[in-house]
Design a protein around this motif. Structure first.
Motif, short mmCIF file in Angstrom:
data_model
loop_
_atom_site.label_atom_id
_atom_site.label_comp_id
_atom_site.label_asym_id
_atom_site.label_seq_id
_atom_site.Cartn_x
_atom_site.Cartn_y
_atom_site.Cartn_z
N GLU A 171 -8.38 9.39 1.85
CA GLU A 171 -8.03 8.86 0.48
C GLU A 171 -7.75 10.08 -0.49
O GLU A 171 -8.91 10.49 -0.98
CB GLU A 171 -8.92 7.72 0.01
CG GLU A 171 -8.11 7.20 -1.51
CD GLU A 171 -9.28 6.26 -2.10
OE1 GLU A 171 -9.21 5.86 -3.49
OE2 GLU A 171 -10.31 5.80 -1.62
N LEU A 176 -6.08 12.87 -5.99
CA LEU A 176 -4.87 13.23 -6.72
C LEU A 176 -5.17 13.15 -8.24
O LEU A 176 -5.39 12.24 -8.75
CB LEU A 176 -3.40 12.75 -6.18
CG LEU A 176 -3.32 13.08 -4.78
CD1 LEU A 176 -1.88 12.54 -4.45
CD2 LEU A 176 -3.46 14.51 -4.30
N TRP A 203 -0.49 16.99 -9.80
CA TRP A 203 0.25 16.45 -8.67
C TRP A 203 1.67 16.83 -9.21
O TRP A 203 2.28 16.83 -10.22
CB TRP A 203 0.15 14.86 -8.92
CG TRP A 203 1.35 14.04 -7.84
CD1 TRP A 203 1.03 13.84 -6.69
CD2 TRP A 203 2.49 13.74 -8.22
NE1 TRP A 203 2.01 13.22 -6.15
CE2 TRP A 203 3.08 13.00 -7.11
CE3 TRP A 203 3.46 13.67 -9.30
CZ2 TRP A 203 4.19 12.59 -7.03
CZ3 TRP A 203 4.67 13.24 -9.31
CH2 TRP A 203 5.35 12.64 -8.26
N ASP A 263 -2.03 12.18 2.26
CA ASP A 263 -3.29 12.02 3.42
C ASP A 263 -2.96 12.55 4.65
O ASP A 263 -1.85 12.58 5.05
CB ASP A 263 -3.61 10.59 3.36
CG ASP A 263 -2.16 9.92 3.81
OD1 ASP A 263 -1.04 10.21 3.50
OD2 ASP A 263 -2.25 8.82 4.44
N SER A 274 -5.82 4.21 -7.15
CA SER A 274 -5.94 5.10 -5.93
C SER A 274 -5.56 4.76 -4.61
O SER A 274 -4.70 5.16 -3.94
CB SER A 274 -7.27 5.73 -6.19
OG SER A 274 -7.31 7.02 -5.00
N GLY A 320 -1.99 4.26 -3.67
CA GLY A 320 -1.18 5.49 -3.66
C GLY A 320 -0.95 6.37 -4.85
O GLY A 320 -0.09 7.00 -5.02
N ARG A 355 3.95 6.30 -4.92
CA ARG A 355 4.43 5.87 -3.60
C ARG A 355 5.93 5.40 -3.52
O ARG A 355 6.54 5.26 -4.55
CB ARG A 355 3.50 4.93 -3.35
CG ARG A 355 3.77 3.62 -3.79
CD ARG A 355 2.80 2.43 -3.23
NE ARG A 355 3.11 2.30 -1.87
CZ ARG A 355 2.26 1.48 -1.05
NH1 ARG A 355 1.04 0.91 -1.78
NH2 ARG A 355 2.47 1.49 -0.01
N LYS A 367 2.35 6.10 0.70
CA LYS A 367 1.43 6.06 -0.60
C LYS A 367 1.27 7.83 -0.59
O LYS A 367 1.37 8.57 0.11
CB LYS A 367 0.16 5.58 -0.21
CG LYS A 367 0.35 4.07 0.04
CD LYS A 367 -1.02 3.37 0.08
CE LYS A 367 -1.58 3.33 1.29
NZ LYS A 367 -3.00 2.55 1.25
N TRP A 368 0.71 8.22 -1.80
CA TRP A 368 0.34 9.45 -2.41
C TRP A 368 1.36 10.57 -1.94
O TRP A 368 1.32 11.49 -1.46
CB TRP A 368 -0.85 9.87 -1.71
CG TRP A 368 -2.07 8.88 -1.65
CD1 TRP A 368 -2.78 8.70 -2.83
CD2 TRP A 368 -2.68 8.02 -0.54
NE1 TRP A 368 -3.93 7.45 -2.62
CE2 TRP A 368 -3.71 7.27 -1.32
CE3 TRP A 368 -2.60 7.85 0.68
CZ2 TRP A 368 -4.75 6.59 -0.69
CZ3 TRP A 368 -3.42 6.88 1.44
CH2 TRP A 368 -4.32 6.44 0.79
N THR A 388 4.23 13.14 -1.90
CA THR A 388 4.03 14.59 -2.45
C THR A 388 5.51 15.38 -1.94
O THR A 388 5.69 16.36 -2.66
CB THR A 388 2.85 15.28 -1.80
OG1 THR A 388 2.80 15.32 -0.44
CG2 THR A 388 1.60 14.70 -2.45
#
Length: 387
Positions: free
Chosen positions: A85, A88, A93, A171, A213, A216, A220, A233-234, A236
């Motif tokens: 997890e 961020l 970010w 991740d 969190s 995401g 996301r 999710k998350w 970037t």
């Protein structure tokens, strides 16, 4: 390997290695938090899921017997983690849009918030949901909001030859290929044409608040009509490529293996999990006075109707409630059961989509030909005992 020879140990191993979170959605008007009356005593199902052997992967599941809100609260929404997890922050970010594009971009969360905001009610389902004996709550409905993806891709400008868009999460985890162990970031892809769909969102809100969190944060992908694994999710990085992406979660995991007969010969097909399938499920039985009511949900397509069968009886039409007519969000349904005979009963539901598609029975040849548990959308039967 066929279902009859697939061992429980293999299923548990696969379940821990590969389940993912989220799928179905649609850009529409603002979503509303409809509530379904849930007065009465809940009669517990007899066939409760087996204990979860992989809590590090299946972190949370929807508790069907607690379902009483059309929008699933984040703390009740299912959670799947493939890797870590990421921690961020909004300050650090950034989202990169690169690869085969004319104008690479780097965006902050403030940049996304400054763009047109769209919201969609979208039912997210993990493609492994109900495919394993310990996994029956991998679905939930939320109002997702953020910046539409298509205008950003158009501003970046895909170069000639760009055919695929890869969505990279923050991740990462170890994967072993033969004798080589690598660290691989989570990533999923879709064609450029699919990525340019008008409903896709870079979502930064869930039910009117910042993404939690585990769902995401800070941003996301929300891809309407796609199983959860596609909703990265998350997020970037978004990368346009000139070839199909064949990472772990595209070509090795989340792959449905199916046996087909062609010209008298057996042929095995391999397809990456993609778009959601029509599905429904009984959620709970409640007792009110001397009468009983069955409540459930249907999703995966615009829902035209739901039918319910008690034991081996005839199919009976249910009444659609919240969500009826939604493109990508689930529709709740109820059936007044009256005063059933005491004893054990089975309750089965089947959904019909607006285009006439009917949710298949578990022994439907198309489902029976699968040798993997992904995309298990057969009719669901629950058991209950009436006192």
């Amino acid at each position: 390997m066929t279902p009859s020879t697939s061992s429980r140990r293999t299923l548990v191993k696969r379940g821990g290695a590969a389940l993912a979170g989220l799928s179905v959605l649609r850009l529409a008007g603002p979503a509303h938090a409809f509530q379904t009356p849930t007065g009465g005593e809940v009669v517990p199902w007899l066939d409760q899921p087996e204990p979860n052997p992989v809590p590090e992967a299946i972190v949370r599941q929807l508790d069907w017997e607690r379902l009483d809100s059309w929008l699933t609260p984040p703390d009740q929404f299912f959670v799947i983690k493939h890797y870590n997890e990421p921690a961020l922050t909004e300050t650090d970010w950034r989202l990169e849009i690169g690869g085969l594009v004319e104008r690479p971009m780097t965006l902050s969360l403030a940049d996304l918030r400054a763009r047109a905001r769209h919201e969609v009610a979208f039912t997210l389902e993990c493609s492994g949901n109900t495919g394993l004996p310990f996994f029956a709550g991998g679905v939930g409905n939320a109002a997702w909001a953020g910046a539409p993806l298509a205008p950003l891709l158009e501003e970046a400008g895909a170069r000639d030859g760009g055919i695929e868009v890869v969505f990279w999460g923050a991740d990462a985890g170890e994967q072993t290929r033969g004798e080589v162990t690598i660290t691989e970031r989570f990533a999923r892809s879709m064609s450029l044409a699919d990525a340019l769909g008008s409903d896709n969102l870079l979502a930064y809100e869930m039910n009117g608040a910042a993404l939690p969190s585990l769902h995401g944060y800070p941003v996301r992908l929300i891809a309407p009509g796609w199983y959860g694994v596609a909703n990265v999710k998350w997020l970037t990085r978004i990368e346009v490529r000139d070839s199909r992406y064949q990472g772990h979660f595209m070509a090795r995991d989340y792959v449905t293996i199916r046996e087909e007969e062609r010209d008298g010969e057996t042929v095995w097909t391999f397809t990456s999990v993609a778009r959601d399938r029509l599905k429904s499920a009984p959620a709970k039985v409640t007792k009110r006075g001397d009468g009983y009511q069955i409540m459930g949900a249907a999703w995966g397509a615009p829902i035209a109707g739901v039918e319910v069968r008690i034991d081996d009886g005839e199919w009976r039409p249910a009444t659609l409630g919240e969500g009826a007519g939604e493109e990508y969000a689930w529709a709740f349904w109820t059936l007044d059961w009256g005063t059933p005979d005491p004893g054990e009963h089975s309750v089965t539901s089947r959904a019909t989509a607006a285009d006439g598609e009917v949710q298949p029975a578990p022994d439907d040849p198309f489902l029976a030909a699968k040798t993997t548990y992904w995309e298990s959308n057969g009719q669901i039967t629950r058991r209950v005992r009436i006192a």
